[in-house]
Scaffold this motif. Structure first.
Motif, short mmCIF file in Angstrom:
data_model
loop_
_atom_site.label_atom_id
_atom_site.label_comp_id
_atom_site.label_asym_id
_atom_site.label_seq_id
_atom_site.Cartn_x
_atom_site.Cartn_y
_atom_site.Cartn_z
N LYS A 280 0.83 -1.21 0.00
CA LYS A 280 0.00 0.00 0.00
C LYS A 280 0.86 1.25 0.00
N MET A 281 1.96 1.20 0.73
CA MET A 281 2.87 2.35 0.77
C MET A 281 3.52 2.60 -0.59
N LEU A 282 3.83 1.53 -1.30
CA LEU A 282 4.52 1.68 -2.58
C LEU A 282 3.70 2.48 -3.59
N ALA A 283 2.40 2.53 -3.37
CA ALA A 283 1.54 3.30 -4.27
C ALA A 283 1.21 4.68 -3.72
N ALA A 284 1.74 4.99 -2.50
CA ALA A 284 1.28 6.23 -1.88
C ALA A 284 2.39 7.15 -1.37
N VAL A 285 3.54 6.60 -0.97
CA VAL A 285 4.54 7.45 -0.32
C VAL A 285 5.51 8.03 -1.36
N PRO A 286 6.03 9.21 -1.13
CA PRO A 286 6.95 9.86 -2.08
C PRO A 286 8.22 9.04 -2.31
N ARG A 292 10.96 0.48 -2.66
CA ARG A 292 10.85 -0.72 -3.48
C ARG A 292 12.22 -1.38 -3.68
N ALA A 293 13.23 -0.56 -3.93
CA ALA A 293 14.57 -1.11 -4.14
C ALA A 293 15.04 -1.84 -2.89
N PHE A 294 14.78 -1.25 -1.72
CA PHE A 294 15.18 -1.89 -0.47
C PHE A 294 14.43 -3.20 -0.26
N VAL A 295 13.11 -3.19 -0.51
CA VAL A 295 12.29 -4.38 -0.31
C VAL A 295 12.75 -5.51 -1.22
N GLU A 296 12.98 -5.22 -2.50
CA GLU A 296 13.40 -6.26 -3.44
C GLU A 296 14.76 -6.82 -3.04
N ARG A 297 15.64 -5.98 -2.54
CA ARG A 297 16.96 -6.45 -2.13
C ARG A 297 16.86 -7.38 -0.92
N GLU A 314 19.62 -2.39 8.76
CA GLU A 314 19.32 -1.44 7.70
C GLU A 314 17.83 -1.21 7.62
N GLY A 315 17.43 -0.06 7.02
CA GLY A 315 16.02 0.20 6.85
C GLY A 315 15.77 1.46 6.04
N VAL A 316 14.49 1.68 5.71
CA VAL A 316 14.05 2.85 4.96
C VAL A 316 12.83 3.44 5.67
N PHE A 317 12.86 4.74 5.91
CA PHE A 317 11.70 5.42 6.50
C PHE A 317 10.62 5.56 5.44
N THR A 318 9.40 5.17 5.79
CA THR A 318 8.32 5.14 4.81
C THR A 318 7.67 6.51 4.61
N GLY A 319 7.88 7.42 5.52
CA GLY A 319 7.15 8.68 5.49
C GLY A 319 5.87 8.63 6.29
N TRP A 320 5.46 7.44 6.71
CA TRP A 320 4.26 7.29 7.53
C TRP A 320 4.65 7.09 8.99
N HIS A 321 3.61 7.19 9.84
CA HIS A 321 3.81 7.03 11.26
C HIS A 321 2.73 6.09 11.81
N VAL A 322 3.00 5.52 12.98
CA VAL A 322 1.97 4.74 13.66
C VAL A 322 1.75 5.35 15.03
N ARG A 323 0.50 5.22 15.52
CA ARG A 323 0.14 5.85 16.79
C ARG A 323 0.12 4.80 17.90
N ASN A 324 0.85 5.08 18.97
CA ASN A 324 0.91 4.21 20.14
C ASN A 324 -0.36 4.42 20.97
N PRO A 325 -1.21 3.42 21.11
CA PRO A 325 -2.48 3.65 21.80
C PRO A 325 -2.33 3.93 23.29
N PRO A 332 7.70 7.19 13.91
CA PRO A 332 7.95 6.90 12.50
C PRO A 332 7.88 5.40 12.19
N LEU A 333 7.39 5.11 11.01
CA LEU A 333 7.24 3.73 10.53
C LEU A 333 8.36 3.43 9.54
N TRP A 334 9.19 2.45 9.87
CA TRP A 334 10.33 2.06 9.04
C TRP A 334 10.12 0.64 8.53
N VAL A 335 10.68 0.37 7.36
CA VAL A 335 10.81 -1.01 6.87
C VAL A 335 12.27 -1.40 7.09
#
Length: 845
Positions: A280-286, A292-297, A314-325, A332-335
């Motif tokens: 879902k992120m691959l279609a939405a984040v800048p 994608r390159a990181f995921v495929e690797r 290693e990781g890539v910041f997605t630009g999205w965040h998650v909320r701690n309830p 920040p949300l990282w892959v």
């Protein structure tokens, strides 16, 4: 240990093994010695060795498993048990298909040729099987019921198809998790295993995770090591499910954590590259391209390499965040590369201050570190921490839980989430569902038809087996030839009769071997896989023998399948194997580098049993294989030891054969302990000590090596007793009983020579019809004992003294003995220590 050499060919001829062994192998076959009627119910014993893959020629390392099983079988038969001892072939699998591609021979032809060769070898070793029960998993009469088993799971919702990342080997195609080694390579070919998205069939073994774990407690006759391995593989963890949400989209991002006490220290979220949110992120984040390159690797890297503690995080910041309830904070949300989809939910709440992997990642990317557990009496500073603090302490910066001991607060933390609807207590299992489909030809076809209208439709039981076509094209180096076989693929839907397509994946050979022990009971039954009343009587298997390498593969899968059959009412037992024995490997030094390895052609250290059988006989190979060391431990093969084993059997042959007339003449004589003189009494005692020890060794942990050592001691004692036709009746009676018993005790290990000598002693064949000797407790009572006498730490004499002497009398006899007095001349005895029955120590100056 046997050792030494003997080049005297004429002496070898005195032990005519080349004549004896074929004679008795033929006798066992003609008389059906190892056939058993499963309809008869008295004193049953099911002894089973793991059936082999028909790879071609076996070496002596392979033989250990089967020789151990045969020794157990023969011992139990002499003890009066009706033993079911069958053999078959785990005949499907990749090696046969590879042989077809490499050598232009059909997998069936290659497999059946290898079966003939390996069956010849087993027979040449004198292994006793009920060959009327022989099965091969590649026969349609067998895999029809493997397909039936698939349908049982399908009908119960335990077989399903989904698209998922699978372990992928370019040569061996899909692999189950259990087929991937710890270093991330394929257990079959050694190539690196990667991830690939495919639509695959799975068995829902996770539905049985807790039962598989709980019932390990029932398996008290299994090695602790195997039970521990299975418990670890199932991997039960208790903790909490916490429902984080994506701040930008509201998508749920649940996590499983065993450390809810650190929830207020979350400073980022780490996702596996395979996590569903990533697409879902691959279609939405800048930064989709970098992501994608990181995921495929990461997908092409082995899981073991990604989770290696020493690997760079290693990781890539997605630009999205998650909320701690718990605190409402958006992090920040990282892959990342160190989180795997198959563990937990594929999302990890990262607490750098209290998890080392998270700590290393946070330091590498400059992410915040927040301490929420302080050690007692200390104050950690995130800026100066050199590693994560993972021990217990007091909670800080944790809202209403500040000041609480962290472990004591965990139940309240979980209750806090449950009351507010964003979490609850949860149990997680490490085990994943069992991937059972393979993109290969040489396997049982999955009995499913794909219809555009009806979806995946099971083939009716009346239409089984779905047969493998013979006329397939093996010229493709990769891929499944079935997919290109139009006659196989094109069919009609069993439900609506519309044109449909057969499933072209085949079943993993593990499924074929998960129930074969049931088929042995009724191997020729045509209308069912087995008869319930018969398997309920003969199973669980009384003794299963095989390699520990199958602990989380075959042994775990078989337990799962039997539990499914139990739930479906097809069997009345929840576990397949009552007792398990795992033999060690036989290793040999490589001729190439001198290092010790498991026997392998690639290491140049294979020993051919065929050559040894021709030169020394099967009994020699059997005896040395069992004597080489404790059977549950790895052992080093020594060629000189084979010579020693042969020399021992030759001694047995000489002693018995040379004395056969004397022994026959003494058959009517009976031993009488009260009339024995000291020499025959000693032999009689040694005989019954041997019976007691060997029986214990065989009834307990199968200590064949120590049992054989005891037989050697008994032979020594026999040879020390002078006896001829003029000897007293008691001496001849004891000699006869000792020799005949030695032959009986030897028979499970070296059956050919035992059969021949038993007949030479005037008994009708077979020795397996004889009765195992019983211990005479009176014979074990020592009327005299030999003790060592030490003077100032050095043994100076050995004395025989009565066993019932008082200490003062022992001291007097020792000091008066001429052998002792000569060492005490000119000295003064200062102290005398008596160890009853063993030793007297004299200290003199």
């Amino acid at each position: 240990m046997f050792s030494g050499t003997d080049g005297d060919a004429t002496v070898k001829a005195e032990y005519p093994f080349a004549e004896i062994e074929p004679k008795w192998q033929e006798y066992w076959a003609e008389h059906g010695t190892f056939k058993v009627d499963t309809a008869v119910s008295d004193r049953k014993y099911y002894c089973l060795t793991m059936f082999p893959y028909p790879s071609g020629t076996m070496h002596v390392g392979h033989g250990r498993n089967y020789i151990i099983g045969d020794a157990v079988t023969r011992y139990k038969m002499i003890r009066g048990w009706r033993v079911l001892s069958p053999m078959g072939w785990d005949a499907f699998g990749l090696p046969a298909e590879n042989a077809a591609k490499q050598h232009g021979v059909h997998p069936r032809e290659w497999t059946l040729r290898n079966i003939r060769q390996m069956k010849r070898q087993l027979n040449s070793w004198g292994i006793g099987y009920d060959w009327d029960r022989e099965i091969a998993t590649c026969h349609p009469e067998y895999y029809k019921w493997t397909q039936w088993l698939f349908l049982q799971l399908f009908e119960r919702g335990l077989a399903y198809q989904k698209r998922a990342p699978v372990n992928w080997c370019e040569f061996c195609t899909t692999l189950a998790n259990e087929e991937v080694l710890a270093d991330g390579t394929c257990e079959r070919c050694g190539r690196v295993v990667t991830k690939k998205d495919l639509t695959q069939w799975f068995f829902r073994i996770t539905a049985y995770a807790q039962r598989l774990l709980d019932d390990l407690a029932l398996l008290d006759k299994w090695p602790e090591k195997v039970r521990t391995m299975q418990a670890h593989w199932i991997g039960r963890s208790e903790g909490a499910r916490v429902d984080f949400t994506v701040a930008e989209t509201g998508d749920p991002c649940p996590v499983f954590t065993t450390r809810p006490d650190t929830i207020y220290g979350v400073t980022f979220m780490a996702l596996a590259p395979e996590h569903p949110l990533v697409e879902k992120m691959l279609a939405a984040v800048p930064q989709a391209a970098a992501l994608r390159a990181f995921v495929e690797r990461q997908k092409v890297l082995a899981a073991a390499a990604r989770t290696n503690g020493a690997a760079q995080k290693e990781g890539v910041f997605t630009g999205w965040h998650v909320r701690n309830p718990y605190n409402g904070e958006a992090v920040p949300l990282w892959v990342t590369n160190y989180v795997l989809l198959e563990y937990g939910t594929g999302a990890v709440m990262a607490v750098p201050a209290h998890d080392q992997r998270d700590f290393e990642f946070a330091r590498a990317y400059g992410l915040p570190i927040r301490v929420v557990i302080q050690p007692p009496g200390q104050s950690l500073d995130p800026a100066t921490m050199e590693q994560a603090y993972v021990d217990d302490g007091v909670m800080v910066h944790s809202g209403p839980f500040d000041g609480r001991p962290n472990r004591a607060a965990i139940p309240d933390l979980i209750r806090h989430a449950r009351d507010r609807g964003y979490g609850d207590f949860a149990v997680h299992y490490r085990i994943r569902d069992w991937l059972i489909s393979r993109q290969r030809y040489w396997g049982a076809p999955i009995p499913v038809v794909h219809c555009a209208q009806c979806g995946a439709v099971p083939v009716p039981e009346t239409a089984l087996p779905v047969r493998l076509p013979d006329d397939v094209d093996f010229r493709l180096e990769r891929g499944n030839p079935l997919a290109a076989h139009a006659g196989f693929v094109q069919t009609v839907c069993p439900r609506c009769s519309a044109p449909a397509r057969r499933e072209t994946d085949t079943l993993a050979q593990w499924l074929c071997s998960c129930w074969y022990f049931l088929r042995y009971v009724n191997p020729r039954l045509a209308d069912a896989p087995f008869r319930k009343a018969d398997v309920d009587h003969w199973l669980p298997v009384d003794q299963y023998i095989g390699g520990v390498e199958h602990a989380v593969l075959h042994l775990l899968y078989s337990r799962f399948i039997v539990k499914v059959l139990y739930d479906a009412g097809h069997v009345s037992f929840p576990e397949p194997f009552g007792a398990l024995f795992t033999q060690g490997m036989i290793c040999k030094r490589s001729e190439r580098d001198g290092q010790l390895y498991k026997m392998s052609k690639s290491k140049g250290n294979v020993v051919s049993p065929d050559e040894l059988v021709r030169e020394y006989g099967a009994d020699t190979v059997r005896l040395y294989t069992l004597f080489i060391g404790p059977p549950d431990k790895d052992a080093e093969w020594n060629d000189a030891g084979v010579e020693g084993a042969f020399r021992f059997l030759r001694r047995v042959w000489r002693r018995v054969y040379a004395s056969r007339e004397l022994l026959r003449a003494a058959r009517e004589l009976r031993t009488d302990l009260a009339r024995m003189e000291a020499p025959e009494r000693e032999l009689y005692r040694k005989l019954h000590e041997s019976i007691a020890k060997i029986t214990r060794d065989l009834e307990g942990a199968f200590q064949f090596n120590t049992a054989i050592a005891q037989i050697m001691e008994l032979l020594n004692a026999i040879e020390e007793l002078p006896v001829d036709a003029d000897s007293s009746p008691q001496r001849r009676a004891v000699f006869r009983e000792a020799v005949e018993t030695l032959v009986l005790l030897l028979s499970p290990f070296a059956p050919h020579i035992a059969e021949e000598l038993w007949e030479e002693l005037g008994h009708p064949p077979s020795v397996l019809s004889a009765t195992w000797p019983e211990v005479n407790p009176a014979a074990l009572e020592r009327q005299a004992v030999e003790i060592a006498v030490q003077i100032n730490g050095r043994v100076r004499a050995h004395l025989r003294i009565p066993t019932d002497l008082a200490r003062a009398e022992i001291e007097r006899l020792v000091l008066e003995a001429p052998a002792v007095q000569k060492h005490l001349q000119g000295v003064t005895v200062r102290k005398l220590v008596v160890v009853p029955g063993k030793l007297v120590s004299i200290f003199a100056t």
